[in-house]
Design an enzyme around this catalytic site. Structure first.
Site, PDB file in Angstrom:
ATOM      1  N   GLY A  22       0.853  -1.195   0.000  1.00 53.15           N
ATOM      2  CA  GLY A  22       0.000   0.000   0.000  1.00 53.15           C
ATOM      3  C   GLY A  22       0.877   1.230   0.000  1.00 53.15           C
ATOM      4  N   GLU A  23       1.167   1.746   1.183  1.00 57.60           N
ATOM      5  CA  GLU A  23       1.975   2.956   1.292  1.00 57.60           C
ATOM      6  C   GLU A  23       3.488   2.735   1.205  1.00 57.60           C
ATOM      7  OE1 GLU A  23      -0.587   5.675   4.300  1.00 57.60           O
ATOM      8  OE2 GLU A  23      -0.288   3.579   4.855  1.00 57.60           O
TER       9      GLU A  23
END
Length: 318
Positions: A263-264
């Site tokens: 994700g991040e």
């Protein structure tokens, strides 16, 4: 948390979980884990919309961990359901063995119908599962004392990226020619989703490092009104060639089905683009005969890059 309901009439499975689908593919991953754990077809699984009346007390969707948290909660619920279904599987397996003299696994719908049928056997085919990371800086004991490690998550992910850029020293415009990314997600729950998440985080990082500058005037008023002043990256800012690969044969022993979150974290790999810009600026300054030392603001916008290149009109003489 997660709630799994199996419907005896047709073997369909309804999944409720506490995460929000915001484009990260959480519904798909949860459905796959449920189908794998129960042993049914993916088409039999339906993920319902997020509803706190059904699955309460979910903290948030964020921090890159929600997909794996919901997948593990759903998996735990499915393990409870498998215990309920196992006696019926065993009976049907032995029955078929006597009829056709060979080991044959009974069909999913057949097992469910045996466990729960109208006016027949009535097993409880609903189960809940709860899971939360327990070894990070947010976890506490019953007295509120921290009892985890001083990190955001329970483990680390790793990645590497290399980018090649072309810099117009007259305008400061940058074109990313190629970026190559290798990222560790353990044993991916869904490679298509994970690769797309890496690509998206990398694009986000390009905008953060090079384009998205918040503008505030002397009175503290935000002047980044719309994309006329605030510049998110568009297709033209993306690498002309982008290659993303997942680290292979690398299951994470402590992960959910051997996986790691995504994700991040790949966001930071976009620094490879900024690093390449800095290298190009240094080369331009060397050609201009000026000091090798220079400063760049964050984000490193087009006008800042152009100034840093120190190109003067005297260099344009024929």
């Amino acid at each position: 948390g997660a709630l799994i309901n199996i419907h005896g009439s047709d073997g369909s499975v309804t999944v409720h979980h506490g995460g929000c689908e915001i484009g990260q593919g959480i519904h798909t991953k949860v459905a796959q884990v449920v189908a794998l754990t129960l042993g049914c077809d993916l088409e039999a699984v339906k993920v319902a919309e997020t509803n706190t009346d059904v699955v309460p007390n979910m903290r948030f969707t964020g921090g890159s961990i929600t997909s794996e948290v919901c997948c593990e909660a759903a998996r735990r619920a499915c393990l409870d359901l498998n215990q309920t279904l196992e006696p019926h599987r065993k009976f049907l397996r032995e029955k078929k063995k006597k009829e056709i003299a060979e080991d044959t696994e009974p069909a999913w719908a057949e097992v469910v119908a045996a466990a729960n049928s109208v006016l027949g056997h009535q097993e409880k085919l609903s189960a809940t599962g709860i899971f939360a990371p327990t070894n990070n800086k947010y976890t506490t004991d019953v007295e509120g004392n921290p009892n985890g490690k001083p990190f955001h998550g329970d483990y680390f992910t790793f990645g590497a990226a290399c980018s090649e850029i072309e810099l117009d020293v007259l305008t400061g415009e940058t074109q990313v020619l190629r970026s190559d990314i290798l990222f560790d997600v353990g044993q991916s729950l869904n490679p298509g989703i994970d690769i797309a998440q890496i690509e998206g985080a990398f694009a986000w990082g390009i905008g953060y490092y090079l384009y998205e500058e918040p503008l505030v005037d002397m009175k503290g008023v935000d002047r980044t009104q719309g994309v006329w002043e605030y510049k998110p990256p568009l297709a033209s800012e993306m690498p002309r060639e982008l290659s993303v690969e997942l680290l292979r044969d690398n299951p994470f022993p402590k992960g959910i089905l051997g996986s790691k979150a995504v994700g991040e974290p790949p966001f930071m790999l976009a620094y490879s683009v900024l690093g390449a810009v800095k290298k190009a600026v240094a080369s331009a300054r060397k050609d201009a005969g000026v000091s090798a030392a220079f400063e760049l603001p964050q984000p490193c916008t087009v006008d800042a890059v152009q100034r840093a290149c120190a190109v003067s009109a005297s260099q344009m003489a024929c």
